[in-house]
Design a protein around this motif. Sequence first.
Motif, PDB file in Angstrom:
ATOM      1  N   ARG A  23       0.802  -1.224   0.000  1.00  0.00           N
ATOM      2  CA  ARG A  23       0.000   0.000   0.000  1.00  0.00           C
ATOM      3  C   ARG A  23       0.839   1.279   0.000  1.00  0.00           C
ATOM      4  O   ARG A  23       0.281   2.359  -0.006  1.00  0.00           O
ATOM      5  CB  ARG A  23      -0.918   0.023   1.213  1.00  0.00           C
ATOM      6  N   ALA A  24       2.134   1.178   0.052  1.00  0.00           N
ATOM      7  CA  ALA A  24       2.977   2.378   0.063  1.00  0.00           C
ATOM      8  C   ALA A  24       2.825   3.118  -1.269  1.00  0.00           C
ATOM      9  O   ALA A  24       2.564   2.502  -2.296  1.00  0.00           O
ATOM     10  CB  ALA A  24       4.434   1.993   0.283  1.00  0.00           C
ATOM     11  N   PRO A  25       2.983   4.436  -1.284  1.00  0.00           N
ATOM     12  CA  PRO A  25       2.770   5.188  -2.526  1.00  0.00           C
ATOM     13  C   PRO A  25       3.862   4.951  -3.560  1.00  0.00           C
ATOM     14  O   PRO A  25       5.016   4.689  -3.225  1.00  0.00           O
ATOM     15  CB  PRO A  25       2.784   6.643  -2.058  1.00  0.00           C
ATOM     16  N   TYR A  26       3.464   5.064  -4.807  1.00  0.00           N
ATOM     17  CA  TYR A  26       4.376   5.013  -5.934  1.00  0.00           C
ATOM     18  C   TYR A  26       4.637   6.448  -6.374  1.00  0.00           C
ATOM     19  O   TYR A  26       3.764   7.307  -6.254  1.00  0.00           O
ATOM     20  CB  TYR A  26       3.771   4.228  -7.097  1.00  0.00           C
ATOM     21  N   ARG A  27       5.824   6.720  -6.893  1.00  0.00           N
ATOM     22  CA  ARG A  27       6.181   8.064  -7.342  1.00  0.00           C
ATOM     23  C   ARG A  27       6.545   8.038  -8.815  1.00  0.00           C
ATOM     24  O   ARG A  27       7.288   7.165  -9.259  1.00  0.00           O
ATOM     25  CB  ARG A  27       7.381   8.595  -6.567  1.00  0.00           C
ATOM     26  N   ILE A  28       6.033   9.009  -9.548  1.00  0.00           N
ATOM     27  CA  ILE A  28       6.437   9.230 -10.930  1.00  0.00           C
ATOM     28  C   ILE A  28       7.071  10.615 -10.960  1.00  0.00           C
ATOM     29  O   ILE A  28       6.413  11.605 -10.675  1.00  0.00           O
ATOM     30  CB  ILE A  28       5.247   9.173 -11.894  1.00  0.00           C
ATOM     31  N   ILE A  29       8.362  10.681 -11.280  1.00  0.00           N
ATOM     32  CA  ILE A  29       9.075  11.945 -11.332  1.00  0.00           C
ATOM     33  C   ILE A  29       9.073  12.438 -12.774  1.00  0.00           C
ATOM     34  O   ILE A  29       9.546  11.742 -13.674  1.00  0.00           O
ATOM     35  CB  ILE A  29      10.518  11.796 -10.819  1.00  0.00           C
ATOM     36  N   VAL A  30       8.511  13.619 -12.984  1.00  0.00           N
ATOM     37  CA  VAL A  30       8.438  14.228 -14.308  1.00  0.00           C
ATOM     38  C   VAL A  30       9.531  15.293 -14.395  1.00  0.00           C
ATOM     39  O   VAL A  30       9.537  16.230 -13.598  1.00  0.00           O
ATOM     40  CB  VAL A  30       7.046  14.855 -14.550  1.00  0.00           C
ATOM     41  N   PRO A  31      10.468  15.158 -15.371  1.00  0.00           N
ATOM     42  CA  PRO A  31      11.591  16.103 -15.444  1.00  0.00           C
ATOM     43  C   PRO A  31      11.254  17.405 -16.165  1.00  0.00           C
ATOM     44  O   PRO A  31      12.057  17.930 -16.930  1.00  0.00           O
ATOM     45  CB  PRO A  31      12.650  15.309 -16.204  1.00  0.00           C
ATOM     46  N   SER A  32      10.067  17.913 -15.942  1.00  0.00           N
ATOM     47  CA  SER A  32       9.659  19.181 -16.550  1.00  0.00           C
ATOM     48  C   SER A  32       8.666  19.870 -15.621  1.00  0.00           C
ATOM     49  O   SER A  32       8.216  19.283 -14.637  1.00  0.00           O
ATOM     50  CB  SER A  32       9.036  18.948 -17.930  1.00  0.00           C
ATOM     51  N   VAL A  58       1.794   9.203  -6.946  1.00  0.00           N
ATOM     52  CA  VAL A  58       2.085  10.624  -6.831  1.00  0.00           C
ATOM     53  C   VAL A  58       2.953  11.048  -8.004  1.00  0.00           C
ATOM     54  O   VAL A  58       3.992  10.438  -8.270  1.00  0.00           O
ATOM     55  CB  VAL A  58       2.820  10.929  -5.506  1.00  0.00           C
ATOM     56  N   VAL A  59       2.525  12.078  -8.719  1.00  0.00           N
ATOM     57  CA  VAL A  59       3.305  12.645  -9.817  1.00  0.00           C
ATOM     58  C   VAL A  59       3.998  13.892  -9.290  1.00  0.00           C
ATOM     59  O   VAL A  59       3.362  14.805  -8.798  1.00  0.00           O
ATOM     60  CB  VAL A  59       2.406  12.984 -11.016  1.00  0.00           C
ATOM     61  N   GLU A  60       5.335  13.900  -9.401  1.00  0.00           N
ATOM     62  CA  GLU A  60       6.134  15.020  -8.896  1.00  0.00           C
ATOM     63  C   GLU A  60       6.900  15.664 -10.041  1.00  0.00           C
ATOM     64  O   GLU A  60       7.474  14.964 -10.864  1.00  0.00           O
ATOM     65  CB  GLU A  60       7.142  14.535  -7.855  1.00  0.00           C
ATOM     66  N   ASN A  61       6.914  16.981 -10.083  1.00  0.00           N
ATOM     67  CA  ASN A  61       7.682  17.719 -11.081  1.00  0.00           C
ATOM     68  C   ASN A  61       9.033  18.092 -10.501  1.00  0.00           C
ATOM     69  O   ASN A  61       9.112  18.647  -9.408  1.00  0.00           O
ATOM     70  CB  ASN A  61       6.946  18.991 -11.497  1.00  0.00           C
ATOM     71  N   ARG A  62      10.098  17.777 -11.242  1.00  0.00           N
ATOM     72  CA  ARG A  62      11.464  18.151 -10.864  1.00  0.00           C
ATOM     73  C   ARG A  62      12.145  18.699 -12.106  1.00  0.00           C
ATOM     74  O   ARG A  62      12.859  17.986 -12.808  1.00  0.00           O
ATOM     75  CB  ARG A  62      12.245  16.943 -10.329  1.00  0.00           C
ATOM     76  N   SER A  63      11.898  19.955 -12.401  1.00  0.00           N
ATOM     77  CA  SER A  63      12.486  20.541 -13.602  1.00  0.00           C
ATOM     78  C   SER A  63      13.842  21.147 -13.285  1.00  0.00           C
ATOM     79  O   SER A  63      14.164  21.427 -12.135  1.00  0.00           O
ATOM     80  CB  SER A  63      11.550  21.605 -14.177  1.00  0.00           C
ATOM     81  N   GLY A  64      14.633  21.334 -14.328  1.00  0.00           N
ATOM     82  CA  GLY A  64      15.934  21.976 -14.191  1.00  0.00           C
ATOM     83  C   GLY A  64      17.076  21.098 -14.637  1.00  0.00           C
ATOM     84  O   GLY A  64      17.011  19.869 -14.557  1.00  0.00           O
ATOM     85  N   GLY A  65      18.091  21.732 -15.152  1.00  0.00           N
ATOM     86  CA  GLY A  65      19.300  21.023 -15.559  1.00  0.00           C
ATOM     87  C   GLY A  65      19.082  20.018 -16.673  1.00  0.00           C
ATOM     88  O   GLY A  65      19.757  18.991 -16.701  1.00  0.00           O
ATOM     89  N   ASP A  66      18.147  20.294 -17.572  1.00  0.00           N
ATOM     90  CA  ASP A  66      17.828  19.365 -18.670  1.00  0.00           C
ATOM     91  C   ASP A  66      17.551  17.953 -18.170  1.00  0.00           C
ATOM     92  O   ASP A  66      17.983  16.973 -18.765  1.00  0.00           O
ATOM     93  CB  ASP A  66      18.948  19.338 -19.713  1.00  0.00           C
ATOM     94  N   GLY A  67      16.877  17.845 -17.051  1.00  0.00           N
ATOM     95  CA  GLY A  67      16.503  16.554 -16.485  1.00  0.00           C
ATOM     96  C   GLY A  67      17.441  16.049 -15.409  1.00  0.00           C
ATOM     97  O   GLY A  67      17.160  15.039 -14.762  1.00  0.00           O
ATOM     98  N   ALA A  68      18.554  16.746 -15.184  1.00  0.00           N
ATOM     99  CA  ALA A  68      19.535  16.290 -14.189  1.00  0.00           C
ATOM    100  C   ALA A  68      18.956  16.298 -12.784  1.00  0.00           C
ATOM    101  O   ALA A  68      19.268  15.413 -11.975  1.00  0.00           O
ATOM    102  CB  ALA A  68      20.793  17.150 -14.248  1.00  0.00           C
TER     103      ALA A  68
END
Length: 87
Positions: A23-32, A58-68
Amino acid sequence: MNKLIRWMAAGTLLALGSLASARAPYRIIVPSGPGTGNDVLFRSFAPMLSAELQAPVVVENRSGGDGAVAVRELTRAGTDGRTMLAT
C-alpha cells in the motif's frame, strides 16, 4: 492519443506490477514543469494506475538542468521499485 495512454499505463503496470500488493505510494518523477506535455500525460493516467495497483500514485515535477535534477532525485530514491522517471 487514448491508445498511447493505454500502452503507457500497461507498461507502467508491468514495471510496477510485482509490488501491487503493498500500500505504500508510488512516485512518478516528471523532469519538466507543471502543465507541460509529460506532466499532463502522466497525471491523466495516474488515477487509472492507482486503481490498478490499489495504492496511491504521486506525480512530482522536478524541472531543471535538462533533467539532471529529476535523475538525481531518482538516484536518491530507494531501490524498492516504487519510483520511476517519466521520459
